[in-house]
Design a protein around this motif. Sequence first.
Motif, PDB file in Angstrom:
ATOM      1  N   ILE A  26      31.538  -2.119  54.920  1.00  0.00           N
ATOM      2  CA  ILE A  26      30.436  -1.973  55.982  1.00  0.00           C
ATOM      3  C   ILE A  26      29.971  -0.841  56.085  1.00  0.00           C
ATOM      4  N   ASN A  27      28.815  -0.614  55.703  1.00  0.00           N
ATOM      5  CA  ASN A  27      28.331   0.849  55.927  1.00  0.00           C
ATOM      6  C   ASN A  27      28.295   1.502  57.309  1.00  0.00           C
ATOM      7  N   SER A  28      28.263   2.734  57.517  1.00  0.00           N
ATOM      8  CA  SER A  28      28.287   3.335  58.868  1.00  0.00           C
ATOM      9  C   SER A  28      26.696   3.285  59.399  1.00  0.00           C
ATOM     10  N   SER A  29      26.827   2.913  60.692  1.00  0.00           N
ATOM     11  CA  SER A  29      25.548   2.759  61.458  1.00  0.00           C
ATOM     12  C   SER A  29      25.058   4.161  61.835  1.00  0.00           C
ATOM     13  N   VAL A  30      23.862   4.209  62.096  1.00  0.00           N
ATOM     14  CA  VAL A  30      23.028   5.595  62.666  1.00  0.00           C
ATOM     15  C   VAL A  30      23.883   5.943  63.862  1.00  0.00           C
ATOM     16  N   PRO A  31      24.505   7.270  63.859  1.00  0.00           N
ATOM     17  CA  PRO A  31      25.411   7.730  65.051  1.00  0.00           C
ATOM     18  C   PRO A  31      24.353   8.063  66.373  1.00  0.00           C
ATOM     19  N   ILE A  32      24.704   7.373  67.254  1.00  0.00           N
ATOM     20  CA  ILE A  32      23.669   7.754  68.424  1.00  0.00           C
ATOM     21  C   ILE A  32      24.637   8.012  69.571  1.00  0.00           C
ATOM     22  N   MET A  33      23.986   8.775  70.445  1.00  0.00           N
ATOM     23  CA  MET A  33      24.667   9.568  71.691  1.00  0.00           C
ATOM     24  C   MET A  33      25.081   8.764  72.785  1.00  0.00           C
ATOM     25  N   LYS A  34      24.072   7.533  72.834  1.00  0.00           N
ATOM     26  CA  LYS A  34      24.166   6.610  73.952  1.00  0.00           C
ATOM     27  C   LYS A  34      23.633   5.127  73.568  1.00  0.00           C
ATOM     28  N   ASP A  35      24.292   3.946  74.003  1.00  0.00           N
ATOM     29  CA  ASP A  35      23.399   2.940  73.436  1.00  0.00           C
ATOM     30  C   ASP A  35      22.870   2.274  74.605  1.00  0.00           C
TER      31      ASP A  35
ATOM     32  N   ASN B 191      15.209  11.081  71.965  1.00  0.00           N
ATOM     33  CA  ASN B 191      16.148  12.472  71.684  1.00  0.00           C
ATOM     34  C   ASN B 191      17.347  12.177  72.437  1.00  0.00           C
ATOM     35  N   GLN B 192      17.535  11.184  73.375  1.00  0.00           N
ATOM     36  CA  GLN B 192      18.824  11.241  73.854  1.00  0.00           C
ATOM     37  C   GLN B 192      19.472   9.997  73.001  1.00  0.00           C
ATOM     38  N   ILE B 193      18.926   9.440  72.479  1.00  0.00           N
ATOM     39  CA  ILE B 193      19.702   8.232  71.389  1.00  0.00           C
ATOM     40  C   ILE B 193      20.012   8.983  70.118  1.00  0.00           C
ATOM     41  N   HIS B 194      19.256   9.481  69.109  1.00  0.00           N
ATOM     42  CA  HIS B 194      19.698  10.026  68.091  1.00  0.00           C
ATOM     43  C   HIS B 194      18.537  11.190  67.862  1.00  0.00           C
ATOM     44  N   ASN B 195      18.897  12.463  68.014  1.00  0.00           N
ATOM     45  CA  ASN B 195      18.213  13.457  67.827  1.00  0.00           C
ATOM     46  C   ASN B 195      17.815  13.786  66.346  1.00  0.00           C
ATOM     47  N   SER B 196      16.760  13.150  65.801  1.00  0.00           N
ATOM     48  CA  SER B 196      16.514  13.487  64.232  1.00  0.00           C
ATOM     49  C   SER B 196      14.916  13.131  64.089  1.00  0.00           C
ATOM     50  N   LYS B 197      14.355  14.137  63.303  1.00  0.00           N
ATOM     51  CA  LYS B 197      12.878  14.252  63.180  1.00  0.00           C
ATOM     52  C   LYS B 197      12.768  12.916  62.026  1.00  0.00           C
ATOM     53  N   THR B 198      13.658  12.458  61.316  1.00  0.00           N
ATOM     54  CA  THR B 198      13.326  11.425  60.321  1.00  0.00           C
ATOM     55  C   THR B 198      14.003  10.077  60.743  1.00  0.00           C
ATOM     56  N   ALA B 199      14.551  10.011  61.956  1.00  0.00           N
ATOM     57  CA  ALA B 199      14.723   8.733  62.430  1.00  0.00           C
ATOM     58  C   ALA B 199      13.543   7.682  62.672  1.00  0.00           C
ATOM     59  N   ASN B 200      13.656   6.471  62.622  1.00  0.00           N
ATOM     60  CA  ASN B 200      12.638   5.574  63.091  1.00  0.00           C
ATOM     61  C   ASN B 200      13.098   4.710  64.245  1.00  0.00           C
TER      62      ASN B 200
END
Length: 432
Positions: free
Chosen positions: A99-108, A132-141
């Motif tokens: 099982i691959n790792s999920s996108v690391p999020i700061m709060k769900d 920006n509070q979920i996953h601070n990345s410019k490439t995230a969708n």
Amino acid sequence: MKTYFPPKAIPSSIRVCDSNLDGTPQVNLLLKDYTDRMVSEPDPENHFMFYLTPADVLSNNPIKDPENFSPNPFPNRIWVLVENLSGCYTLPSTIDFIINSSVPIMKDTFLLEQCDEANDGKEILNLNQFENQIHNSKTANFSYYPTLADLNNNVNEIVSPTSYQYDNIVHPPVIFVKVEETGYCPALVKININLKNTPIFELPAYYFCPGVGIRIEPDLSYLLPKSYTWKNPAGEIISKDSYIDNIKTEGKYSLTITIDNGCEYTEYFDIIAYEVPVITQLLGTGANSYQIIANGSKKILYSMDGINWQASNIFENIPPGPVTFYVRFEDSKCLGIPKKGLSVKINNVITPNNDGYNDQWSFHNLDVFQDQPSNLKIYDRNGILIHEQSSTTRFIWNGQYNGRVLPTSSYWYIMTLPDKVLSGWILLKNRN
């Protein structure tokens, strides 16, 4: 004749993701990238059969839909049997799932609270505000869905998340967010929605008598206000109390109240002066009489004290001194702007002998006309101007002309006041 050798299945592994976030990973076991790793020598003529358990291998019970493999619970390992066109095969081998790792999020989980401006359960929401509070990345969708089932089936995606037209009757109070980033499995985030009550109220138009301040104190206690902000027509704050007082200016005012949940509401209302008669002119018809000229749309009453009223606009035999005239409509208690006049009594004798009595001729109370100047001219029997004075306070004449004591005689005056012109004589008595 072609010779076929049995294909040899070898242990392999597949990294999988729960791509639609329904709790179970999905995988196409027949992808070439996977099958090439399942045999020692890849061959396009190989045929692959997959089994959940060794017992299924022995009973020849293969997985029915290997292109959409998504059992629940999802196994850690399955078995694969590879055969060629001639039906030759060797022993089955294993496929291990990682099982691959999920996108690391700061709060769900997030709470989106917004004031319901019309208290109708409908608001335009900006769902993007938490990215920006979920996953601070410019490439995230980030993809937004009104229900989890919609997300699982990849339907009804919210196409304008910055201006989502939310309706709590139609839509559940939760938004589901799918967060995707290259190299990771997608992650699930929930946004709970809470529309807060807005303290909506209405205010009527308020009327006041010109020149008389009005107090406005609406009872809004049922809304449990935390703060009040009153503004005048210029937008200036005039009160932070539950009321405004002594308001004498017409215009559109506003009241903003805020309640404990942070929601506020602003109501605009008019403050209007009642129509009142307008005194356009005080016409002095004599030293002690006046005619009041006033305009108005209804029958006007007149008064000199604001207590006793009469229908006639003529006043006679007025006691000497300053006098104030009032007007109002017959059916109203509101007074028009009063206007001051002066009932005149003139001392006709001057005896400039320095005995302390009538040593000079004086006339006072010109200040009732405010900044409007009055004028006095005194002539001798020959019509020669011997004294002139303009003033807004009082007239004074010492009985002299250019510093020279004048002889005993009668002198004539013309007194021009802002509302009348008076003339008469003054007796000057000297010892000579």
